[in-house]
Design a protein around this motif. Structure first.
Motif, PDB file in Angstrom:
ATOM      1  N   PRO A   1      35.217  36.345  35.650  1.00  0.00           N
ATOM      2  CA  PRO A   1      36.299  36.826  36.496  1.00  0.00           C
ATOM      3  C   PRO A   1      35.878  38.074  37.254  1.00  0.00           C
ATOM      4  O   PRO A   1      35.125  38.905  36.735  1.00  0.00           O
ATOM      5  N   VAL A   2      36.366  38.212  38.464  1.00  0.00           N
ATOM      6  CA  VAL A   2      35.849  39.221  39.380  1.00  0.00           C
ATOM      7  C   VAL A   2      36.281  40.635  39.011  1.00  0.00           C
ATOM      8  O   VAL A   2      35.490  41.570  39.121  1.00  0.00           O
ATOM      9  N   ARG A   3      37.525  40.808  38.564  1.00  0.00           N
ATOM     10  CA  ARG A   3      37.998  42.178  38.329  1.00  0.00           C
ATOM     11  C   ARG A   3      37.144  42.931  37.301  1.00  0.00           C
ATOM     12  O   ARG A   3      36.697  44.041  37.591  1.00  0.00           O
ATOM     13  N   PRO A   4      36.888  42.398  36.101  1.00  0.00           N
ATOM     14  CA  PRO A   4      36.052  43.159  35.167  1.00  0.00           C
ATOM     15  C   PRO A   4      34.634  43.371  35.679  1.00  0.00           C
ATOM     16  O   PRO A   4      34.031  44.416  35.438  1.00  0.00           O
ATOM     17  N   TRP A   5      34.108  42.365  36.406  1.00  0.00           N
ATOM     18  CA  TRP A   5      32.777  42.550  36.998  1.00  0.00           C
ATOM     19  C   TRP A   5      32.798  43.688  38.011  1.00  0.00           C
ATOM     20  O   TRP A   5      31.910  44.549  38.008  1.00  0.00           O
ATOM     21  N   LEU A   6      33.835  43.708  38.864  1.00  0.00           N
ATOM     22  CA  LEU A   6      33.928  44.747  39.883  1.00  0.00           C
ATOM     23  C   LEU A   6      34.123  46.117  39.245  1.00  0.00           C
ATOM     24  O   LEU A   6      33.554  47.115  39.706  1.00  0.00           O
ATOM     25  N   ALA A   7      34.914  46.184  38.170  1.00  0.00           N
ATOM     26  CA  ALA A   7      35.111  47.452  37.466  1.00  0.00           C
ATOM     27  C   ALA A   7      33.790  47.965  36.901  1.00  0.00           C
ATOM     28  O   ALA A   7      33.497  49.164  36.971  1.00  0.00           O
ATOM     29  N   ARG A   8      32.968  47.061  36.373  1.00  0.00           N
ATOM     30  CA  ARG A   8      31.655  47.470  35.842  1.00  0.00           C
ATOM     31  C   ARG A   8      30.756  47.974  36.961  1.00  0.00           C
ATOM     32  O   ARG A   8      30.012  48.946  36.790  1.00  0.00           O
ATOM     33  N   GLN A   9      30.787  47.267  38.096  1.00  0.00           N
ATOM     34  CA  GLN A   9      29.969  47.690  39.227  1.00  0.00           C
ATOM     35  C   GLN A   9      30.393  49.070  39.730  1.00  0.00           C
ATOM     36  O   GLN A   9      29.547  49.919  40.055  1.00  0.00           O
TER      37      GLN A   9
END
Length: 209
Positions: A77-85
């Protein structure tokens, strides 16, 4: 003419670039001059000029040695990936060498072709990666965007730069969460939409009179 594969030339270039990166980290892009670099590296100024005839070429290669995160390879899912980035970017922006590179991007004259090209390349890379990720989140229903996705880099990256480089304060996870919420409404893929959106789908009256 000396062979560019000569190990002595390779060692000389490495020593010069190492000295240039130290100066960039310590004193910013204005310190990366042929004279300063030659003195720090312990070589003659002519040696630096031989490898980099123009100051901008020296600064370009000096900056190229510092890794910058560009939101590569989005995964759902994009949100947790984006938060990590965003967390990675915020942590990187706290490093002196990354701050120096970022300052160098700002430092270039607005009408200097090389400075313009560097900034445009950075903008295109970040915007492209974010656009790919957010388009994916929108298609799967993970994101219902409330902001123009073209504005996303300014919405979620600009504040990180401001907080890290201007205020010199740490970026908190709560701040990252707030910035992500500014894009729109996030849901877990495959889950039910928020209550107000579900009401819209039912005509808000459950289909009755």
């Amino acid at each position: 003419m000396a062979d560019s594969t000569d190990p002595r030339i390779t060692r000389s270039r490495e020593a010069i670039l190492s000295a240039a990166r130290e100066l960039l980290r310590e004193d910013g892009p204005a310190a990366v001059t042929h004279q300063n670099v030659a003195k720090r590296a312990g070589v003659g100024r002519a040696t630096v000029y031989r490898h980099w005839p123009q100051p901008r070429l020296l600064l370009d290669d000096t900056m190229a040695g510092v890794r910058m995160p560009f939101f590569r390879d989005p995964v759902p899912p994009v949100r947790p990936w984006l938060a990590r980035q965003m967390r990675t970017l915020a942590d990187e922006l706290a490093l002196p060498e990354v701050q120096a590179v970022t300052a160098a991007l700002f430092h270039g004259a607005p009408d200097e072709p090389d400075a313009i090209a560097r900034r445009e390349q950075l903008i295109a890379t970040i915007s492209g990666q974010l656009g790919t990720a957010l388009d994916s989140a929108t298609r799967t229903g993970e994101l219902q965007a409330s902001a123009d996705l073209l504005d996303t880099p300014a919405i979620i990256i600009g504040p990180l730069v401001f907080r890290s480089m201007f205020e010199r304060r740490p970026v908190t996870d709560a701040m990252i969460d707030h910035l992500l919420n500014a894009i729109g409404t996030w849901t877990t893929p495959g889950s039910s939409p928020p209550a107000d959106q579900a009401d819209v789908g039912r005509g808000r009256d459950g289909g009755g009179a």
